[in-house]
Write an enzyme that holds these catalytic residues in place. Structure first.
Site, mmCIF file in Angstrom:
data_model
loop_
_atom_site.group_PDB
_atom_site.id
_atom_site.type_symbol
_atom_site.label_atom_id
_atom_site.label_comp_id
_atom_site.label_asym_id
_atom_site.label_seq_id
_atom_site.Cartn_x
_atom_site.Cartn_y
_atom_site.Cartn_z
ATOM 1 N N GLY A 158 0.863 -1.170 0.000
ATOM 2 C CA GLY A 158 0.000 0.000 0.000
ATOM 3 C C GLY A 158 0.900 1.220 0.000
ATOM 4 O O GLY A 158 2.142 1.096 0.034
ATOM 5 N N GLU A 175 3.817 1.525 2.412
ATOM 6 C CA GLU A 175 4.953 0.594 2.315
ATOM 7 C C GLU A 175 5.861 0.928 1.140
ATOM 8 O O GLU A 175 6.963 0.386 1.034
ATOM 9 C CB GLU A 175 4.479 -0.859 2.149
ATOM 10 C CG GLU A 175 3.748 -1.412 3.350
ATOM 11 C CD GLU A 175 2.334 -0.865 3.457
ATOM 12 O OE1 GLU A 175 1.623 -0.855 2.455
ATOM 13 O OE2 GLU A 175 1.971 -0.387 4.550
ATOM 14 N N GLU A 207 -3.891 -10.165 2.307
ATOM 15 C CA GLU A 207 -2.845 -10.342 3.318
ATOM 16 C C GLU A 207 -2.890 -11.683 4.043
ATOM 17 O O GLU A 207 -1.856 -12.179 4.489
ATOM 18 C CB GLU A 207 -2.897 -9.192 4.320
ATOM 19 C CG GLU A 207 -2.390 -7.858 3.774
ATOM 20 C CD GLU A 207 -3.438 -7.061 2.988
ATOM 21 O OE1 GLU A 207 -4.529 -7.609 2.722
ATOM 22 O OE2 GLU A 207 -3.163 -5.894 2.653
ATOM 23 N N HIS A 243 0.166 -4.174 4.577
ATOM 24 C CA HIS A 243 -0.349 -2.810 4.550
ATOM 25 C C HIS A 243 -0.891 -2.467 5.941
ATOM 26 O O HIS A 243 -1.472 -3.322 6.600
ATOM 27 C CB HIS A 243 -1.439 -2.707 3.493
ATOM 28 C CG HIS A 243 -1.875 -1.308 3.240
ATOM 29 N ND1 HIS A 243 -1.000 -0.244 3.228
ATOM 30 C CD2 HIS A 243 -3.099 -0.800 2.962
ATOM 31 C CE1 HIS A 243 -1.679 0.853 2.960
ATOM 32 N NE2 HIS A 243 -2.950 0.552 2.803
ATOM 33 N N HIS A 295 -10.648 -31.498 21.171
ATOM 34 C CA HIS A 295 -11.574 -30.763 20.295
ATOM 35 C C HIS A 295 -12.978 -30.770 20.889
ATOM 36 O O HIS A 295 -13.775 -29.898 20.613
ATOM 37 C CB HIS A 295 -11.577 -31.405 18.900
ATOM 38 C CG HIS A 295 -12.381 -30.654 17.873
ATOM 39 N ND1 HIS A 295 -12.690 -31.168 16.646
ATOM 40 C CD2 HIS A 295 -12.941 -29.418 17.901
ATOM 41 C CE1 HIS A 295 -13.403 -30.286 15.952
ATOM 42 N NE2 HIS A 295 -13.574 -29.219 16.688
ATOM 43 N N GLY A 314 -6.472 -25.017 13.140
ATOM 44 C CA GLY A 314 -7.828 -25.357 12.716
ATOM 45 C C GLY A 314 -8.465 -24.267 11.872
ATOM 46 O O GLY A 314 -9.644 -24.349 11.551
HETATM 47 C C1 LIG Z 1 -11.516 -19.828 9.169
HETATM 48 C C2 LIG Z 1 -12.455 -20.947 9.485
HETATM 49 N N1 LIG Z 1 -13.790 -20.744 9.393
HETATM 50 C C3 LIG Z 1 -14.637 -21.762 9.661
HETATM 51 C C4 LIG Z 1 -14.173 -22.984 10.065
HETATM 52 C C5 LIG Z 1 -15.121 -24.097 10.453
HETATM 53 N N2 LIG Z 1 -15.022 -25.262 9.559
HETATM 54 C C6 LIG Z 1 -14.407 -26.390 9.952
HETATM 55 S S1 LIG Z 1 -14.482 -27.586 8.818
HETATM 56 C C7 LIG Z 1 -15.370 -26.633 7.763
HETATM 57 C C8 LIG Z 1 -15.837 -27.182 6.446
HETATM 58 C C9 LIG Z 1 -14.763 -27.259 5.425
HETATM 59 O O1 LIG Z 1 -15.332 -27.635 4.209
HETATM 60 P P1 LIG Z 1 -14.495 -28.355 3.080
HETATM 61 O O2 LIG Z 1 -13.184 -27.730 2.930
HETATM 62 O O3 LIG Z 1 -15.350 -28.442 1.869
HETATM 63 O O4 LIG Z 1 -14.195 -29.785 3.648
HETATM 64 P P2 LIG Z 1 -15.197 -30.947 4.085
HETATM 65 O O5 LIG Z 1 -15.628 -30.624 5.458
HETATM 66 O O6 LIG Z 1 -16.345 -30.949 3.108
HETATM 67 O O7 LIG Z 1 -14.356 -32.153 4.018
HETATM 68 C C10 LIG Z 1 -15.596 -25.379 8.314
HETATM 69 C C11 LIG Z 1 -16.327 -24.296 7.637
HETATM 70 C C12 LIG Z 1 -12.765 -23.121 10.206
HETATM 71 N N3 LIG Z 1 -12.218 -24.265 10.624
HETATM 72 N N4 LIG Z 1 -11.950 -22.102 9.883
#
Ligand SMILES: Cc1ncc(C[n+]2csc(CCOP(=O)(O)OP(=O)(O)O)c2C)c(N)n1
Length: 528
Positions: free
Chosen positions: A24, A27, A46, A69, A276, A400
């Site tokens: 930006g 920078e 980013e 940025h 988990h 995750g």
């Molecule tokens: C940034 C983020 N937002 C939401 C989630 C929640 N989440 C965990 S698994 C998942 C589904 C992922 O879908 P996909 O990549 O199609 O894989 P599938 O579950 O169908 O194998 C989501 C939205 C997360 N882990 N990270």
């Protein structure tokens, strides 16, 4: 000399001549007279920039440099910064800032609390008090990022600083590893030698600290079964080894059940344990002793039971090897996973599914290839049909947070291109939902020409969430159906070759094509 010259000289010494960034106005002066031996890797948002750098740093076992940025750029990056923090990836993150002289007038793009913004997910953060302090701030950011546990650091740099004067600064040798308390380690060695039936749980820091050989030697010496810690972000033990036992679930009672019958649980380079889902009761089987070697003092501090020793894993495991002897009557290890070779091969299904896809990838993948995975509901199929058997052969994110895998794979591939030997093919295995968090990362792959094989497991849903709903007793969710996404179009719009497969009969030819491509290519696999 000018701040820009001093910083460039320092970055050269730190081997930080690749800048992962998205620029930006605040920078631009940093980039004036851009040195020929430097390279700018552009990411089109980013969060992608930081994940690219994360993959690159991990594959090289070195720090990487990021430039963002000012306020909003850092905001976009925060999810990936959190992931880098959890991944223990050493990143020196710089961000632009408005000029010092107009800061009192709340100027456009000003980040009023710049050093606070990325906290708490950076190990150290600063906006230097004077322009002349910028080189020292970058040096400190580098040393802190590289100290165990490694992680991101942050320096906010006002736009007018680059042309100010400063003293040159030379790089120093600063240690990056910590060694164990000798007394604690000696008692751990004794406990291990005396254990009737020890079991080992390996986590990502075995890979990060490059303790692969030492860990295999220790397991073999004690004839200990080896489990992978829940949600481990890296591979730390060959999955075709006779002592490989499988993957621990991320729930307490499941772990206790899997480890039952062992009297000593030696956790190497992992939290004990990453959960988990909610759980109650003991953390380890009744009567078992927990011993943890970790490079992270915080992880040592919250471990609920047992003895925790803070050490670099390679140093710590090598010391255990030096101090232990094999048990006189090495017992048979309990419960090892059926080897994949022993599993009956799957027949081609009518409608493609992820298990058959994993089996075919395992059969056709290039030798020594690296898998970067972000396909949540396909994890079980991956574990069952696609064994990871070589060091540094697997990456996923420790946080995750989706949106890491696609750009991280490009970073890992760029590290191969930059001379890691042998050059290993990188396969990005991505869910359709996951891929969409970072789809414009494909543009960077095309621009760099990094020959990543992007495989999209397209089940047209957030399948993992649909399945997880059952854990809460929810049969249907209003937010898990995707569909209507054309990944070949998304790829070709960004300059990538792409192909779609809908029938099992076409899979082998398509995988062979994507694996042998010398340019980045995407394969969309429609599964049921
Ligand atoms: C940034 C983020 N937002 C939401 C989630 C929640 N989440 C965990 S698994 C998942 C589904 C992922 O879908 P996909 O990549 O199609 O894989 P599938 O579950 O169908 O194998 C989501 C939205 C997360 N882990 N990270």
């Amino acid at each position: 000399m000018k701040v820009r010259e001093a910083v460039c000289a320092l970055l050269r010494e730190f081997e930080l001549t690749t800048i992962f960034g998205n620029p930006g106005s605040t920078e631009l002066p940093m980039l004036r007279d851009f040195p020929r031996d430097f390279r700018y890797v552009l990411g089109l948002q980013e969060s992608i920039v930081v994940a690219l750098a994360d993959g690159y740093a991990q594959a090289r076992h070195k720090a990487a440099l990021v430039n963002l940025h000012s306020a909003v750029g850092v905001g976009h990056a925060l999810g990936s910064i959190f992931t880098a923090y959890r991944n223990q990836t050493p990143l020196v993150i710089t961000a632009g800032q408005q000029a010092r002289s107009i800061m009192p007038y709340e100027p456009f793009l000003y980040s009023e609390q710049a050093a606070q913004l990325p906290k708490p997910y950076v190990k150290w953060s600063v906006e230097p008090a004077r322009a002349a302090d910028v080189p020292a701030a970058i040096a400190r950011a580098y040393y802190v990022a590289m100290q165990a546990p490694r992680g991101p650091t942050f320096v906010s740099i006002p736009v007018d600083d680059w042309d100010q004067g400063c003293e040159p600064l030379a790089a120093r040798a600063v240690s990056t590893r910590v060694g164990a308390d000798p007394q604690l380690l000696a008692s751990a060695a004794q406990a291990l030698t005396q254990a009737r039936r020890p079991v080992i749980v390996v986590g990502a820091s075995v890979a990060r600290n490059q303790a692969w050989d030492e860990t295999i030697a220790l397991a073999e010496r004690h004839n200990a079964a080896v489990w992978v810690a829940p949600m481990s972000a890296r591979n730390s033990f060959p999955e075709n080894h006779r002592l490989f036992a499988g993957f621990l679930p991320a729930d307490r009672s499941g772990i206790v059940k899997a480890l039952a019958g062992n009297d000593l649980v030696l956790v190497l380079g992992a939290p004990a344990f990453t959960y988990h889902v909610e759980g109650h009761g003991p953390h380890v089987p009744q009567g078992a002793q927990l011993l943890q070697l970790t490079d992270d003092p915080a992880v040592a501090a919250w471990c609920p039971v047992g003895t925790s020793i803070v050490t670099d894993l390679r140093l710590g495991v090598a010391q255990l090897l030096a101090l232990t002897t094999a048990a006189a009557n090495a017992p048979t290890p309990l419960r090892t996973a059926p080897t994949i070779a022993a599993r009956p091969p799957l027949r081609a299904p009518e409608l493609l599914d992820d298990r058959y896809l994993m089996q075919m990838i395992a059969a056709l993948r290039p030798a020594h290839s690296i898998l970067v995975e972000e396909a949540p509901s396909s994890r079980a199929a991956l574990h069952d049909y696609l064994p990871i058997i070589e060091r540094d052969g697997f990456h996923t994110c420790a946080s995750g947070g989706l949106g890491h895998g696609l750009p991280a794979a490009i970073g890992v591939a760029l590290a191969q291109q930059d001379g890691a030997q042998p050059r290993r093919k990188v396969i990005a295995l991505l869910g359709d939902g996951s891929a969409m968090y970072a789809i414009q990362g494909l543009w960077s792959a095309a621009a760099l020409g990094t020959p990543v094989a992007f495989i999209i497991v397209n089940n047209r849903s957030y399948q993992a969430l649909a399945e997880f709903g059952q854990h809460f007793g929810i049969a249907t969710l209003p937010c898990v159906q995707l569909g209507g996404l054309d990944f070949c179009a998304l790829a070709s719009a960004q300059g990538l070759r792409a192909r779609r497969v809908e029938r099992a009969a076409d899979l082998e030819a398509a995988l062979s094509e994507v694996f042998s491509a010398t340019v980045p290519m995407l394969l969309e696999v429609c599964v049921r």
